[in-house]
Every structure is written in structure tokens, then in C-alpha cells.
Design a protein around this motif. Structure first.
Motif: not given
Lengths: 693, 386
Positions: A14, A18, A25, B243, B271, B275, B279-280, B284, B287, B325, B328-329, B332
Motif C-alpha cells: 500500500f 501511495i 500526480i 502535490i 500529508y 508534499l 516535496g517528494l 517518501i 512513508v 497509510m 496518506m492514501g 493522494v
């Protein structure tokens, strides 16, 4: 543990999803979302707080903020046909309205901007009001609106003064960088309020739309200030000063009217000669009354005399030899105004005739050995300190000290007649006001209340600067002297039989740049009235009058008199009871005291009362003769306030309103008192109060 | 000096150091992001005084770290004893909330605690109590786990009641708890055929809540919004913009624009703000921190000598990380909008506090057999250490 590992693996999968989605995106759809973001265009922008109002003493508006509009156009919005067909008529209307640019110029400007895709063209620097905006919104192209035609009306708050130039310098202004003058500047922290902030979103052109997402900090509206200015007195003072300045072609003039007991400034006018394209005008440009420090001249003799009377055993009947009108102190000659001199005169006459030689001799004889003593008196009167009152930017007075380098053998005599020292007109007035106020010196006050939406926030009390500037007997004597100036002295031209004026004239030669005196004069008159029960004090200064009348008595005193007369007629409380013959006869004629001759005659005839007329006048007043009623003329002319005492309210209103006055009345019955005295010039539109009973 | 600090840490901070590290990292990030994301809320409620939320969040983060520390000093076996009482209290609180709770964001999920004026979400407490109790029940029945009547019926009844009660007012929390329970039963060696039964119980409870609860309509709407492929909902749209504009390295701390558009940027969509601002890379990292946390929870489970410890650690870490999770899910766009906070990162009092206590318990398990206890004297410690 296998099961736990399986579960963990699911969660990791999962998490991987994400990250994959984030990548999707950001990379695959990134362009699309970033473009949307650019279009959103957000900004925190300030919301201006509405500035508070400035009111007169009876809450008439002196200054307020009104919305005005700047007119601009986004020439890229209108489509081809609309634009081409209407641009001529639009620019014609614009050019006709603003009169700043020709139609061709405007058209060229707009067409070029359209070609270059410029989205914002200001059409005129002039701002329009709401009414004009409404009208403009119907013009071609404009009537298609913001989105169809591209017209942009940008709202700008502009200060509006309903009384235009009246007291302009005292009401003041504030420019863009928060610098200014007068009340607007001095009370800016109260008037300004606190700006708010809110998130705005950009829409086409230069427009911003509030987002209303609840994240605003609301602006705090500014507070109002209520001044002591009486708009009627201000008008009277301004008109009298202006008239005189124009006649004399003077450089500038200034008038301040103060209420004796409270120190409230009821009127303050400063007019400066202003020449443009050969046309002379007088405008409020500089606040001479508050900021202009000059050598005051003879009005300062009051201070010298108080010092003399306080310090020495000087009697008003003592005599002084003023000689032949020229007296030499060291190398400097002091002249008197009268050719050939005043000879031997009393101390009282020295003041009343304003003898320079007399005054300086008295001071020099008493204080010459110890000039510091004289200076200490002046200091104790507070003449060396600024008033430090509510207006920012007050001129600093200057009184020399014997320890100063510039102090010379001639300084003391010249100081005693108001030279070699500096005062502002308001400082001089405050000093005279103290004499009128039984020796109590009060700081002038211009703002008496700070309020919000009519509710009092803070009241301002006048501050006593000096409880007693001199002893009781001195006070009585100087008041006598000041009255003497008008009764017998230099200002006897303004003597009035109705009420007494006390005051002092001043004529100072102006200082040349680099020393010496010019043949230009600074004339003034400072005083108070009614002398026996002072209600108002007032100073008039007129700088550099032209023509052959150049003395304070000829120039400034008549302006004082004119203002005093008008105030006197406006203020019923100051009036002495009227002489007997003007009063209707009390208790004898309940119904027919005064009125229309025809009506009164008819009533009397019906009731069988013998009556006889001595006049053809339409309006009459009843008078008792031995056994009949006499009709005396009650002349009504359109220029002056008529006598309406004894009339019915209906008659009184008819006559007064015909003369352009507004009527306010209290009580019931017949007119018992009227606030404007009969015979005074009727000021159109002003309000007369009638007391009935 | 260094030695005394070292000594103090050795004496007072026990358990898995990596879990400690993760908890503190997330706490610091939480203060930063919440401060930035509350920009608009602060304007709304406190006249532009954004520091109010900075101090409040810092205080709450510290409070939750202290709760974590206290919880880790307590022998985990102790939790088994109080979990049943806690569960009954939780059920009563849920009922009370249902009848007279504070309505925030159109759902009655909160009750106001008098005196301290803090809002309290009983579902946080109920989740927490159920997970502990479930671990305890499962551990006790490990010998005859396949016995349906003896072992599973009480377990299923408790799960059904609590999940059902939560579902009345907060469907997403209930669904998440249901999922967590399933996972825990699965790890607790419940036969797979019974798990299917549990699903039936869950669905039944869900339908009941759906009918009589207040959130039925919302659930349908949110699913519809999410499933509609042509139209992206307003919230999701703003989140995607955040994002996309954040890029690889982000706009920098406090530079978020989307916080002005996203509803609850300090909680539901935090979240997205991470982002956008970090940023990414930041995304990450977050997560990864949660995965690492779960991994350390699993390690603790593996090391645990008693089944209760293992199940407790697994249950709590899964509950926490699953919620993370899901949050965050949602941000996004992988699921419908839920309104679940991001554990440890979102602003919020009770959520943060129970997260701290949960991790504290996992740490307590990771310490193994407690040789000393917060409530015991040091006397016993010496001979056992020797």
C-alpha cells in the motif's frame, strides 16, 4: 510469524501504491495541476480601515472619507465589432468629461494598448464620484461591464471636506507617506484605525476578489474626533479676514477665536496670498496662527506692563516723559508713532497710546540694573515655552536671556515693546486669554472628544498651564488698561456702545533678512469681549498690508470688531437686556404686542379698543398712549434681522424665513427673545432661535 | 556531563531506540507542518496570532511524548488487566457521545471534558482499548484458538459492539478499526474460515450503523465522489495541486499556498501540505518512517516471549500505521475522503495522546520482561540484574 509477515507485506504494498500515486500526480498530471495553480493566484492584501470623521462642535462634518473611483480600461476585453464601433463615442465622452486629454489622444492611447495587449490603461488621473461612476457605467463599451467591455472602476477612499477651504490648514491633510499637517496629521493614530488583511484571489486584469474563506483579519475602523470649531464662527472669522486681506492686498492674515473659560478654539483661519495666472486669491496654505513665529510688536507690551505692575510700585497715574518722539538707547533710536512725541504722559496713557518710548523707559528704569528679573517674569508667564497643545508642529517661541551672546544694551528696551523675541499668534492669544480668564492660563484645546459612531470614547479636558499669572490688583489694572485702549487709546475706532471690547493693537516693523527693519508692517490686534464679563478672546494678525493705513488699529482691529459684532449677535447669552423702548410693553397687551398692522387694527376695532396708527408700515408694534393704543412702525427690511418680539410664532416665522433665516423655537406663547439682535445683518441660511413665553 | 546524561538515558529511556527516534522525528515534523498549515485557522480564530497554534501543538507533542514515556515504564502485562474495564468505559462513552456530543465538522464525535476545556474523541480511546483487549483475549485462547464457541464468540461480540458503536458517528474510524481487528485475528492464528465470519459480523454492524447512524449519506457521497472518474472533487483537486506544485524538493517550510484552500490542512490533508512544502523527498521520508515503525513493531513481536506481548505490539503498531497509510492514501487520492488524522503528525489533542500511549506500550513490550516498574521499588531490581 508467517501471517505477520504477510500483513506487513500488504502494508508495504500500500505504501508503494501511495508513492506511485504521488509520482503519477507529480509527473504524469503535473503540468495540468501546476497550470491550475497558476490561475488561482492568491495574495494576502490589506483591507483599508475607514478613516474616522472630523466634526465641528455641533457635530457638523468637517472631514469625512467618501468613495471615489479611478477609471481604467482593459482594452483587450471588448471584441472587435464592439470596440471598433464604439471607441470614438467613448473617447469623445471621456474627453468631454475629464477635459484632461483630447479625444484623439485617448483613442490613440487605447488602440495602441489594445494592439500591444496591455490589460490596464488609466483613462484619467481625476477620480470620479459615485454619481459620475453610475453615469459612466451607461457609456458605450463601459455598459458591457467589467467582463464584456473591460471597464475597471477602482475604488479609492478620498477625503471630503463639506466646508471646502474653511479651516483647511487646521483640519489638515495626510499624504500617501503618512506625513501631513493639522488635525488629520496630529490625530492620525486615532483617525486611521487599523487595516485588516484578507486572502484575495486574482481575477482577470488587476482585479482581486476576496476569497471569504474566513481567514480575514477585520479592519478596525478609525475613531472620530469632535473639535471645538464652531462652523458659524469659523465662517464669520474667515469671511471678515478674507475681506480685509483682499482690500489691503496683504501677504497673509490669521484669526483665532477662543472661548475664555475653556480655552476652546472656536475658529481658526489662516489665509495666504496666492497668485496664479495673475489672479490673486487667498488660501489656507500655512497655519500662521500655530506655526508662524514672529516679533509680536506692541501686543507684547501687555507682558511688560504686568511685569512692571507686579514688580514695582508703579501707579497708572505716574507720569513719564516720552519727549519729542525719538529716544536714543546707545546707538539705536526708538521712535514713537506720533510726530513730535507725546511729551509728558501718564503710565496709563503710555499703554493706551502704545508709546514705545514710554514703555521701554519704564521697563529700562525698573529692570535695567537687573534685566534677568524682567526675563524671569516673562518666563513665569510661560511665554518662552510652546503651548504643547493638540496640533503637531507648533512654532517655538523665543525669549532672550541676558546670558545669551546676542544680548546687548538695547535688547531690554526693544524687548519691552515686543521686538527681539518670537511668539506665535496663538501663544499671544493664550496669554491675553489668561488675563480675560482672571489670570488663569489655559492650554488651547481643539479636540474635545474622541468618539466612535457617536459614542464617547474619550473626553479631553482643558489643561491649566498656570493658575495665576499675576496678582489680583495687577489683573484689575491691566484689564483697565486694555479697556482703555479701546475706550480712549489706539483702538478707539472700534469702540462699541452695546458691549465693551478690551485689547491691544500691535504694529511691528518686519525684520529684514540679515538684520534691521523693513518698512513693512506686521499688524495685529489681540483682545477679548465683552470686557466686563469676557466670553471670547480673539487675535487678528495681518501681515504686510499695502496702502497708507498700516497700523494695527487701522488694519487688524476693525477685523476684530467685525468678528466680535457677529459673534455678539449670534450669542444670546452675552446680551445685556435690551433698552426699554424696544421691548414690548409687558403684561399690558396680551394679544396685540406686535404683528401685521391690518390684523391688529381689526382685532382692536372688533373689541372696541381705541387705537391710532402713526405709520404706514405693514408690520407694527403696540405702544400704550394715555388712553389708546399707538401703532409704531416695526420696519422689516430684507438685509437685517427684524424685531419679532411680541409676535405670534406664525408671524415671526413668516418674516424671518422671508429674510432667509432658519427658525428654531422653544416654548409656547409669543416671541420673548430672539438670538440674533434686531438690526444685525441677516446671514442667509443661518439659524435664529426664538424663545417663546 | 555527557556521562550523566548518558547514564540518565540508560536508566530512564528503555526499549527500542529506533522507535524512540522515529517518534521524536515525527513530533518535530509535526510542529513544523502544523504551524504552517494552521495559518488560516489562526487568522480565523485568533486574529492572526499563528503562534497560538505553534505553542499549543508543541505543548501537545510534548505531552504525548511524556505519555509515551510513562506508558513504556509500565509493565505491558498490566495493560491486559485494565483493558476490559477500559473497554466497558469506552462503550459507555461512545453511547454518551452519540446522544450528547459536540458537533464538529457535522459529526458528533467529540465530548467536552469539563475543567480543562479539551475536546475528547471517545473513538480514539475505544480503538485503543479494543486493540489491547483483543490482544489479551487472543493470547489467553492461543491453546484452543480453533474452538469457535469457547474462543471466538466473546471476541467477535466485543469487536462487533465497539466497531458498531463507532460506526454510528464515524464510519471511517470504524472501518479502519474493523480492518485492524481482522489483521490482529489473522496474526493471532484465528482460522481463516472464522475470519470470513468476522467479515459478516462487520458488514452487518456496518449496515446497522448505516441505517440508524448519521453518517450514511456522507459515506455514500464520498464513495460516489471518489469513484466518479470524470470529476475530481474540490478537496482532491486542491490536494493534487499541492502535490504537483511541491515537486521533488518542495516549496520550503511555511510556503504552502494550498493550505488556504484545503479543508483541515492541519489534520485530514496534512500529508498534502508535507508534499507541498517538503516535496517528494519529505513525502517518501514520512512513508518510510511509518514503515520503519511498523517493522520495529514486528521485530518486537518476533522477540516477545509471551503471545500477549507479541499480539499487543503487532496490534498497536498495525492500528497506528494502518491509519497513517489510510490518511496518506486519501491525501493522494487512493481512497475516499475519511477525516482520519495522520497519527503523530496531525494537530489534535486526544489522537496525539493515544498515539503516544500506543507507542509507549509497544516500547514496553520491546523491553522484554520488565525488571523494574514505575510503581515498584528499586529493591527488586538489584538481585535480578545480577
Amino acid at each position: 510469524m508467517l501471517r505477520a509477515r504477510l500483513a506487513f507485506l500488504c502494508v508495504m504494498l500500500f505504501a508503494g501504491a501511495i508513492m506511485a500515486k504521488i509520482f503519477h500526480i507529480q509527473v504524469m498530471e503535473g503540468e495540468k495541476w501546476r497550470k491550475i495553480s497558476d490561475e488561482i493566484g492568491l495574495q494576502y492584501r490589506t483591507i483599508k480601515a475607514t478613516r474616522g470623521n472630523i466634526y465641528s462642535d455641533n457635530r457638523s462634518l468637517l472631514a469625512t472619507s467618501l468613495p471615489f473611483y479611478k477609471v481604467a480600461l482593459d482594452p483587450t476585453i471588448a471584441d472587435g465589432d464592439l470596440f471598433n464601433q464604439n471607441i470614438d463615442s467613448l473617447t469623445y465622452l471621456l474627453s468631454k468629461h475629464f477635459k484632461t486629454h483630447s479625444q484623439q489622444y485617448l483613442k490613440r492611447k487605447i488602440v495602441n494598448a489594445r494592439k500591444n495587449k496591455r490589460k490596464y490603461v488609466v483613462l484619467s488621473g481625476k477620480k470620479i464620484n459615485y454619481r459620475e461612476k453610475k453615469e459612466m457605467a451607461t457609456w458605450p463599451i463601459f455598459r458591457e461591464g467589467r467582463l464584456g467591455g473591460g471597464v475597471i472602476f477602482e475604488k479609492v477612499d478620498k477625503r471630503f471636506r463639506p466646508f471646502a477651504g474653511l479651516g483647511l490648514r487646521t483640519i489638515g491633510y495626510l499624504n500617501e507617506d503618512n506625513y501631513g499637517a493639522g488635525l488629520e496629521y496630529s490625530f492620525n493614530d486615532k483617525l486611521a484605525g487599523k487595516n485588516g488583511k484578507a486572502l484575495f484571489q486574482k481575477i482577470a486584469g488587476r482585479e482581486w476578489k476576496p476569497l471569504h474563506n474566513g481567514s480575514e483579519v477585520r479592519p478596525e475602523e478609525g475613531l472620530d474626533i469632535e473639535t471645538t470649531i464652531d462652523i458659524n464662527l469659523q465662517d464669520v472669522a474667515n469671511a471678515a479676514l478674507l475681506y480685509s486681506l483682499q482690500n489691503l492686498s496683504a501677504d497673509y492674515g490669521s484669526v483665532v477665536v477662543m472661548e475664555v473659560g475653556t480655552g476652546e478654539i472656536k475658529a481658526i483661519s489662516n489665509l495666504t496670498r496666492y497668485e496664479k495666472n495673475g489672479k490673486v486669491d487667498y488660501r489656507e496654505i500655512y497655519n500662521y496662527a500655530v506655526q508662524g513665529v514672529t516679533e509680536p510688536g506692541s501686543t507684547f507690551k501687555l507682558a511688560s506692563f504686568i511685569a512692571l505692575l507686579e514688580d514695582a510700585n508703579t501707579h497708572l497715574s505716574d507720569s513719564v516723559d516720552t519727549g519729542n518722539g525719538k529716544f536714543k538707547y546707545h546707538d539705536r533710536v526708538m521712535p514713537d508713532d506720533k510726530f513730535g512725541g507725546y511729551g509728558k504722559i501718564t503710565v496709563r496713557e503710555v499703554f493706551e497710546k502704545s508709546s514705545n518710548i514710554g514703555t521701554s523707559k519704564l521697563v529700562n528704569n525698573h529692570f535695567g540694573a537687573n534685566p534677568q528679573r524682567f526675563i524671569d517674569y516673562l518666563y513665569s508667564f510661560g511665554l518662552n515655552r510652546p503651548l504643547d497643545f493638540q496640533l503637531v508642529g507648533e512654532g517655538l517661541p523665543y525669549i532672550k536671556n541676558p546670558s545669551d551672546k546676542s544680548w546687548s544694551g538695547t535688547t531690554l528696551p526693544w524687548m519691552s515693546i515686543g521686538h527681539e523675541l518670537l511668539q506665535t499668534p496663538l501663544q499671544t492669544l493664550t496669554f491675553y486669554n489668561a488675563i480675560a480668564n482672571d489670570g488663569k492660563m489655559i492650554q488651547p484645546i481643539l479636540v474635545k472628544r474622541i468618539s466612535k459612531a457617536g459614542e464617547n470614547i474619550k473626553s479631553v479636558e482643558s489643561v491649566v498651564l498656570n493658575k495665576k499669572i499675576c496678582g489680583k490688583s495687577t489683573l484689575i489694572k491691566v484689564r483697565e488698561l486694555l479697556e482703555g485702549v479701546v475706550e480712549r487709546g489706539t483702538a478707539r475706532n472700534i469702540r462699541d456702545s452695546h458691549y465693551k471690547i478690551a485689547g491691544k493693537t500691535g504694529t511691528a516693523k518686519k525684520v529684514k533678512k540679515g538684520g534691521g527693519y523693513k518698512r513693512e508692517y506686521y499688524t495685529s490686534f489681540c483682545g477679548y469681549f465683552p470686557a466686563d464679563k469676557p466670553k471670547y478672546s480673539c487675535i487678528v494678525v495681518i501681515d504686510n498690508p499695502k496702502g497708507y493705513r498700516q497700523y494695527g488699529s487701522d488694519v487688524a482691529a476693525p477685523v476684530f470688531k467685525e468678528i466680535a459684532d457677529k459673534i455678539y449677535s449670534l450669542d444670546i447669552a452675552m446680551h445685556d437686556p435690551l433698552p426699554e423702548n424696544v421691548e414690548p410693553e409687558k403684561g399690558i397687551f396680551p394679544v396685540i404686542q406686535a404683528g401685521l398692522q391690518e390684523d391688529l387694527k381689526m382685532i382692536c376695532n372688533e373689541l372696541g379698543i381705541a387705537n391710532h396708527s402713526y405709520t404706514e408700515e405693514e408690520w407694527v408694534r403696540a405702544q400704550r398712549s394715555t388712553n389708546f393704543v399707538k401703532w409704531r412702525a416695526n420696519k422689516v427690511s430684507p438685509e437685517v434681522v427684524p424685531n419679532v418680539k411680541g409676535m405670534t410664532l406664525r408671524d415671526a416665522i413668516y418674516i424671518l424665513e422671508n429674510n432667509g433665516l432658519r427658525v428654531r423655537h422653544e416654548g409656547v406663547g409669543r416671541v420673548k427673545e430672539q438670538s440674533y439682535l434686531p438690526g444685525v445683518k441677516a446671514i442667509k441660511g443661518s439659524t435664529i432661535t426664538l424663545k417663546l413665553g | 556531563m555527557v556521562d550523566t546524561i548518558k547514564g540518565w538515558i540508560e536508566n530512564n529511556i528503555k526499549g527500542d531506540p529506533i522507535i524512540w527516534f522515529i517518534a521524536i522525528s515525527l513530533s518535530i515534523l509535526s510542529i513544523l507542518v502544523v504551524y504552517s498549515a494552521t495559518g488560516t485557522l489562526a487568522y480565523k480564530s485568533y486574529g492572526g496570532n499563528t503562534e497560538y497554534f505553534l505553542f499549543k501543538q508543541t505543548f501537545l507533542v510534548l505531552l504525548s511524548l511524556i505519555a509515551m514515556w510513562v506508558a513504556h515504564r509500565i509493565d505491558y502485562k498490566y495493560y491486559a488487566k485494565i483493558s476490559r474495564v477500559a473497554l466497558i468505559v469506552a462503550a459507555l462513552l461512545l453511547l454518551y457521545t452519540w446522544f450528547s456530543g459536540v458537533n464538529l465538522n457535522e459529526a458528533t464525535r467529540w465530548i467536552e471534558i469539563p475543567l480543562i476545556n479539551q475536546q475528547f474523541q471517545p473513538s480514539d480511546f475505544a480503538t485503543f482499548a479494543l486493540v489491547i483487549n483483543l490482544a489479551s483475549m487472543l493470547a489467553k485462547r492461543q491453546q484452543n484458538i480453533a474452538d469457535f464457541k469457547e474462543s471466538l464468540i466473546p471476541i467477535l461480540i466485543w469487536c462487533g459492539v465497539i466497531v458498531g458503536l463507532i460506526a454510528l458517528s464515524n464510519f471511517s474510524s470504524a472501518a479502519l478499526l474493523f480492518l485492524t481487528c481482522m489483521l490482529l485475528l489473522f496474526i493471532g492464528r484465528v482460522p481463516v474460515k472464522y475470519l470470513f465470519m468476522l467479515i459478516v459480523v462487520g458488514v452487518l454492524a456496518g449496515i446497522i450503523a448505516f441505517k440508524i447512524g448519521e453518517r450514511g449519506e456522507t459515506v455514500v457521497n464520498r464513495f460516489e465522489n471518489w469513484l466518479n472518474p470524470t470529476e475530481v472533487s474540490f478537496q482532491a483537486r486542491q490536494s493534487y495541486i499541492a502535490i504537483a506544485t511541491g515537486g521533488i524538493a518542495g516549496k520550503g517550510p511555511g510556503q504552502s499556498d494550498q493550505r488556504n484552500f484545503l479543508p483541515h490542512p492541519y489534520s485530514d490533508f496534512i500529508y498534502a501540505i508535507i508534499l507541498e512544502e517538503y516535496g517528494l523527498i519529505g513525502g517518501i521520508l514520512v512513508v518510510f518512517l511509518y514503515l520503519a515503525l511498523l517493522y520495529r513493531g514486528m521485530v518486537t513481536t518476533a522477540k516477545s516471549e509471551r503471545p500477549f506481548g507479541g499480539l499487543l505490539s503487532a496490534g498497536l503498531s498495525f492500528a497506528l500505521v494502518l491509519q497513517a497509510m489510510v490518511n496518506m492514501g486519501v491525501a493522494v487520492g487512493l481512497g475516499p475522503i475519511t477525516g482520519l488524522p495522520l497519527p503523530f503528525l496531525s494537530m489534535g489533542g486526544t489522537s496525539l495522546l493515544f498515539t503516544g500511549i500506543s507507542l509507549g506500550i509497544v516500547l514496553s513490550v520491546s523491553r522484554g520482561e520488565h525488571t523494574e516498574n514505575l510503581f515498584r521499588t528499586k529493591k527488586k531490581k538489584a538481585p535480578q540484574l545480577a
